[in-house]
Design an enzyme around this catalytic site. Sequence first.
Site, mmCIF file in Angstrom:
data_model
loop_
_atom_site.group_PDB
_atom_site.id
_atom_site.type_symbol
_atom_site.label_atom_id
_atom_site.label_comp_id
_atom_site.label_asym_id
_atom_site.label_seq_id
_atom_site.Cartn_x
_atom_site.Cartn_y
_atom_site.Cartn_z
ATOM 1 N N ASP A 1 0.982 -1.008 0.036
ATOM 2 C CA ASP A 1 0.186 0.036 0.085
ATOM 3 C C ASP A 1 0.888 1.173 -0.167
ATOM 4 O O ASP A 1 1.415 1.524 -0.928
ATOM 5 C CB ASP A 1 -0.928 -0.102 1.459
ATOM 6 C CG ASP A 1 -2.085 0.936 1.388
ATOM 7 O OD1 ASP A 1 -2.104 1.801 0.412
ATOM 8 O OD2 ASP A 1 -2.644 0.979 2.309
ATOM 9 N N PHE B 1 -10.264 -0.679 -0.064
ATOM 10 C CA PHE B 1 -9.889 -1.452 1.074
ATOM 11 C C PHE B 1 -10.239 -2.715 0.596
ATOM 12 O O PHE B 1 -11.689 -2.957 0.306
ATOM 13 C CB PHE B 1 -10.557 -1.148 2.342
ATOM 14 C CG PHE B 1 -9.809 -2.099 3.450
ATOM 15 C CD1 PHE B 1 -8.534 -1.965 4.085
ATOM 16 C CD2 PHE B 1 -10.542 -3.318 3.805
ATOM 17 C CE1 PHE B 1 -8.166 -2.751 4.809
ATOM 18 C CE2 PHE B 1 -9.982 -4.051 4.729
ATOM 19 C CZ PHE B 1 -8.972 -3.865 5.325
HETATM 20 P P1 IMP Z 1 1.686 -0.356 4.032
HETATM 21 O O1 IMP Z 1 2.716 -0.526 4.914
HETATM 22 O O2 IMP Z 1 1.241 1.016 3.866
HETATM 23 O O3 IMP Z 1 2.269 -0.959 2.589
HETATM 24 O O4 IMP Z 1 0.794 -1.531 4.150
HETATM 25 C C1 IMP Z 1 0.902 -2.745 4.224
HETATM 26 C C2 IMP Z 1 -0.066 -3.525 4.944
HETATM 27 O O5 IMP Z 1 -1.426 -2.997 5.293
HETATM 28 C C3 IMP Z 1 -0.376 -4.779 4.664
HETATM 29 O O6 IMP Z 1 0.363 -5.891 4.696
HETATM 30 C C4 IMP Z 1 -1.947 -4.957 5.124
HETATM 31 O O7 IMP Z 1 -1.848 -5.667 6.308
HETATM 32 C C5 IMP Z 1 -2.504 -3.838 5.271
HETATM 33 N N1 IMP Z 1 -3.271 -3.320 4.027
HETATM 34 C C6 IMP Z 1 -3.474 -2.259 3.125
HETATM 35 N N2 IMP Z 1 -4.066 -2.076 2.250
HETATM 36 C C7 IMP Z 1 -4.917 -3.278 2.672
HETATM 37 C C8 IMP Z 1 -6.323 -3.617 2.257
HETATM 38 O O8 IMP Z 1 -6.833 -3.081 1.118
HETATM 39 N N3 IMP Z 1 -6.964 -4.691 2.790
HETATM 40 C C9 IMP Z 1 -6.174 -5.593 3.766
HETATM 41 N N4 IMP Z 1 -5.073 -4.983 4.515
HETATM 42 C C10 IMP Z 1 -4.328 -3.768 3.797
#
Ligand code: IMP
Length: 178
Positions: A106, A155
């Site tokens: 993300d 999401f």
């Molecule tokens: P980042 O550190 O912002 O890249 O987020 C990564 C983490 O956020 C992932 O490993 C997920 O646990 C959670 N995450 C981000 N987007 C989603 C989503 O759309 N659905 C479920 N979990 C998400």
Amino acid sequence: MENIKILDKAFKPYISAAKIQTKISVIASKLNKQLDGKDPLFMGILNGSFMFASDLYKQITVPSQITFLKLASYQGTGSTGKVKRLIGINEDIKNKTVVIIEDIVDTGVTLDSIIKQLRGYEPKEIIVVTLMFKPKAYTKEFKVDYFAFDIPNDFIVGYGLDYDGYGRNLADIYVINE
Ligand code: IMP
Ligand code: MG
């Protein structure tokens, strides 16, 4: 596939199990070419990647190993807030080709933290594979080498991805229905 509810939120069908498997086959065949002769170590990041890692790894045909890592939140002794420490690195990854398997990238904060910690063990190269990628949310430099789907900043749940711990068991992926 039909609309579902998890806890307080409504979700609608988004990506079918069949489509997921088709994309996994494409990624696996690219990886099999790229990793030929490299004796790579696959690293699934728990919890979210367990289904993807399993299905992807079944299609890897080059000699390789797999292990699973987890990011553990812990409170530092200072007041700097939560730091996520990577736990479960037992294998000797020095000079190894490491393939990170993520469920979703993300903002990239999680991936960035994983890569920084892995680099301390001096792997030869780090390749990143993620099932889902939200390019509009991504803020980091490291190249995401392979993704099965790039999606908007909505999401999603299912196929390992959760909402508050629920929904990981769904074979298909669902998107929030607002
Ligand atoms: P980042 O550190 O912002 O890249 O987020 C990564 C983490 O956020 C992932 O490993 C997920 O646990 C959670 N995450 C981000 N987007 C989603 C989503 O759309 N659905 C479920 N979990 C998400
Ligand atoms: Mg995750």
